[in-house]
Design a protein around this motif. Structure first.
Motif, PDB file in Angstrom:
ATOM      1  N   GLN A   2       4.538  -7.446  -9.184  1.00 41.05           N
ATOM      2  CA  GLN A   2       4.072  -8.746  -9.652  1.00 41.05           C
ATOM      3  C   GLN A   2       5.172  -9.565 -10.314  1.00 41.05           C
ATOM      4  O   GLN A   2       5.235 -10.791 -10.173  1.00 41.05           O
ATOM      5  CB  GLN A   2       2.885  -8.573 -10.611  1.00 41.05           C
ATOM      6  N   LYS A   3       6.054  -8.881 -11.044  1.00 37.39           N
ATOM      7  CA  LYS A   3       7.153  -9.597 -11.715  1.00 37.39           C
ATOM      8  C   LYS A   3       8.109 -10.213 -10.691  1.00 37.39           C
ATOM      9  O   LYS A   3       8.580 -11.336 -10.876  1.00 37.39           O
ATOM     10  CB  LYS A   3       7.893  -8.649 -12.652  1.00 37.39           C
ATOM     11  N   LEU A   4       8.375  -9.480  -9.624  1.00 39.12           N
ATOM     12  CA  LEU A   4       9.234  -9.993  -8.562  1.00 39.12           C
ATOM     13  C   LEU A   4       8.559 -11.160  -7.838  1.00 39.12           C
ATOM     14  O   LEU A   4       9.201 -12.162  -7.514  1.00 39.12           O
ATOM     15  CB  LEU A   4       9.569  -8.886  -7.555  1.00 39.12           C
ATOM     16  N   ILE A   5       7.263 -11.024  -7.595  1.00 34.94           N
ATOM     17  CA  ILE A   5       6.507 -12.082  -6.912  1.00 34.94           C
ATOM     18  C   ILE A   5       6.509 -13.355  -7.750  1.00 34.94           C
ATOM     19  O   ILE A   5       6.745 -14.462  -7.239  1.00 34.94           O
ATOM     20  CB  ILE A   5       5.060 -11.621  -6.625  1.00 34.94           C
ATOM     21  N   LYS A   6       6.270 -13.195  -9.064  1.00 35.59           N
ATOM     22  CA  LYS A   6       6.235 -14.345  -9.965  1.00 35.59           C
ATOM     23  C   LYS A   6       7.573 -15.061 -10.004  1.00 35.59           C
ATOM     24  O   LYS A   6       7.639 -16.287 -10.144  1.00 35.59           O
ATOM     25  CB  LYS A   6       5.838 -13.878 -11.369  1.00 35.59           C
ATOM     26  N   ALA A   7       8.655 -14.285  -9.854  1.00 32.39           N
ATOM     27  CA  ALA A   7      10.007 -14.864  -9.886  1.00 32.39           C
ATOM     28  C   ALA A   7      10.485 -15.293  -8.492  1.00 32.39           C
ATOM     29  O   ALA A   7      11.651 -15.645  -8.316  1.00 32.39           O
ATOM     30  CB  ALA A   7      10.982 -13.847 -10.483  1.00 32.39           C
ATOM     31  N   ASN A   8       9.581 -15.262  -7.514  1.00 35.73           N
ATOM     32  CA  ASN A   8       9.922 -15.612  -6.113  1.00 35.73           C
ATOM     33  C   ASN A   8      11.023 -14.728  -5.548  1.00 35.73           C
ATOM     34  O   ASN A   8      11.881 -15.183  -4.781  1.00 35.73           O
ATOM     35  CB  ASN A   8      10.335 -17.081  -6.009  1.00 35.73           C
ATOM     36  N   LEU A   9      10.991 -13.455  -5.908  1.00 29.15           N
ATOM     37  CA  LEU A   9      11.982 -12.503  -5.419  1.00 29.15           C
ATOM     38  C   LEU A   9      11.375 -11.488  -4.450  1.00 29.15           C
ATOM     39  O   LEU A   9      12.055 -10.562  -4.014  1.00 29.15           O
ATOM     40  CB  LEU A   9      12.627 -11.757  -6.602  1.00 29.15           C
ATOM     41  N   TYR A  10      10.105 -11.673  -4.105  1.00 27.40           N
ATOM     42  CA  TYR A  10       9.444 -10.734  -3.190  1.00 27.40           C
ATOM     43  C   TYR A  10       8.540 -11.523  -2.258  1.00 27.40           C
ATOM     44  O   TYR A  10       7.601 -12.186  -2.694  1.00 27.40           O
ATOM     45  CB  TYR A  10       8.635  -9.712  -3.980  1.00 27.40           C
ATOM     46  N   LYS A  11       8.858 -11.480  -0.967  1.00 25.37           N
ATOM     47  CA  LYS A  11       8.076 -12.148   0.078  1.00 25.37           C
ATOM     48  C   LYS A  11       7.995 -13.663  -0.103  1.00 25.37           C
ATOM     49  O   LYS A  11       7.115 -14.314   0.465  1.00 25.37           O
ATOM     50  CB  LYS A  11       6.643 -11.585   0.126  1.00 25.37           C
TER      51      LYS A  11
END
Length: 411
Positions: A2-11
């Motif tokens: 979730q932290k990566l997603i929130k930072a636009n670093l995942y998918k």
């Protein structure tokens, strides 16, 4: 994640697929010899690969007919310039850029109501031996349209010519055929649907075949590096090819890459860089046991960093600071050797592609160096996202915070 997603670093750059596009995607899968997905929505990358479908099929390489026959799918012009998230070859993204450079306008037209199936043909039907990867030379890229649209266009044009002859314009059967073709495929008369095959030249590259192989053949002599021990052992039995063969964790590999002017290092320069700071901080984090402060604070605050460094046992402390210790000792005497003081994995991590290399080769060598010693979380994320995500899941939550912030601040 979730932290990566929130930072636009995942998918973050994947393209959502739903509705009619799912139907077109499935028709391409079937045309390429694969089973369709049951998913109603999913995401795709630049080459048409979907993490959701890969999970559904329990097969990361679901777009491959064996390791020697990879494929791609284009269902929207939005795929232009998008990343290839799980490339089977290091040159996959460049191939997609090349395809859009040649056929950008045609792709826009065709994907209005159809889809393009791509066959990357390296003239190898199947791999038998690990050094078969040396056969890679030119990738012959073939295109096939969903519903054989190009052939349907030819049939429609033939019907029109037939309709024009004699008194056929009053023939109800021919009229019906034309109407059925137009209803099913639209008016194809003025559309340019012809996508002739194009060739893509390959030099040095990485492939995920045989557990992962680097082929370096633009240098003093060809070098093949295997990530998988089983296939490395199989490859060294070969006596037909004049190539140097290594496993990725052989100590001799780094020295050979330096000798062949492929990589270089300068520790005095390296310790002044942000990259070294990231590597040193990550190394410390790996040795923290039940810290009283959040790891993010420890790595961000110089006072806390020194405090926890001094709490480590002497051997671990020497390891974390081994590069700086070596340089300090070098100031008093040149008798000290790197191997006697500097931790080998830290030393490997501070190498970089030789400054004389072309950009395309630099990216490949960075990938190799990152996989030899994944210590720099930024380059790890850039050059091996799959492995980065796999390790990220097991990190302390506060370490994840530091990692996300560090990567975000450098993109």
């Amino acid at each position: 994640m979730q932290k990566l997603i929130k930072a636009n670093l995942y998918k973050s750059e994947l393209i959502p697929v739903s509705g009619k596009l799912v139907e077109r995607y499935n028709k391409c899968l079937e045309k390429l010899g694969f089973t369709p997905t049951k998913l109603k929505t999913f995401l795709i990358d630049g080459i048409g690969w979907s993490p959701e479908i890969a999970e559904e099929k329990q097969n990361l390489n679901y777009l491959n007919n064996g390791e020697a026959n990879p494929h791609g799918v284009i269902i929207t012009p939005l795929q232009k310039g998008k990343p290839v998230y799980l490339p089977f070859h290091s040159f996959d993204r460049e191939m997609m850029k090349y395809i859009f450079k040649i056929y950008d306008e045609k792709i826009k037209d065709i994907t209005r109501d159809s889809a393009i199936c791509i066959d990357f043909d390296q003239k190898i039907d199947v791999f038998y031996e690990p050094l078969d990867v040396l056969k890679y030379n030119t990738i012959h890229i073939n295109f096939h349209l969903m519903n054989n649209l190009y052939h349907q266009q030819n049939e429609q044009l033939q019907l029109i010519e037939k309709f024009k002859k004699n008194y056929n314009f009053i023939n109800e059967d021919i009229q019906a055929e034309l109407l059925n073709s137009a209803k099913k495929y639209g008016d194809l008369r003025e559309r340019d649907l012809n996508l002739p095959a194009i060739d893509f030249k390959v030099s040095s590259f990485y492939t995920r075949a045989f557990g992962g192989v680097y082929v370096l053949r633009d240098f003093i002599s060809p070098i093949v590096v295997f990530e998988d021990k089983k296939w490395h052992k199989e490859a060294i039995k070969d006596t037909r090819h004049e190539v140097l063969i290594y496993h990725i964790h052989q100590k001799e590999l780094i020295a050979k890459l330096r000798d062949h002017v492929i990589i270089e290092y300068n520790l005095e320069t390296a310790v002044q860089t942000k990259r070294y700071e990231r590597i040193k901080k990550y190394e410390l984090a790996l040795h923290l046991k039940s810290p009283q402060h959040p790891i993010k604070d420890i790595l961000s605050n110089p006072i806390l960093f020194k405090s926890y460094l001094n709490k480590l046992d002497i051997d671990t402390r020497k390891k974390v600071m081994s590069v700086e210790r070596y340089l300090e000792k070098l100031e008093t005497s040149n008798e000290f050797k790197i191997a006697d003081i500097v931790d080998s994995m830290l030393f490997y991590a501070l190498h970089k592609p030789h400054s004389s290399l072309e950009t395309k080769h630099q990216d490949l060598i960075w990938k190799l160096l990152v996989n030899i010693s994944p210590k720099d979380i930024l380059y790890w994320y850039w050059y091996n996202k799959e492995d980065f995500y796999k390790n990220y899941k097991n990190w302390d939550e506060s370490l994840k915070d530091w990692v996300v912030e560090t990567i975000s601040n450098n993109i």
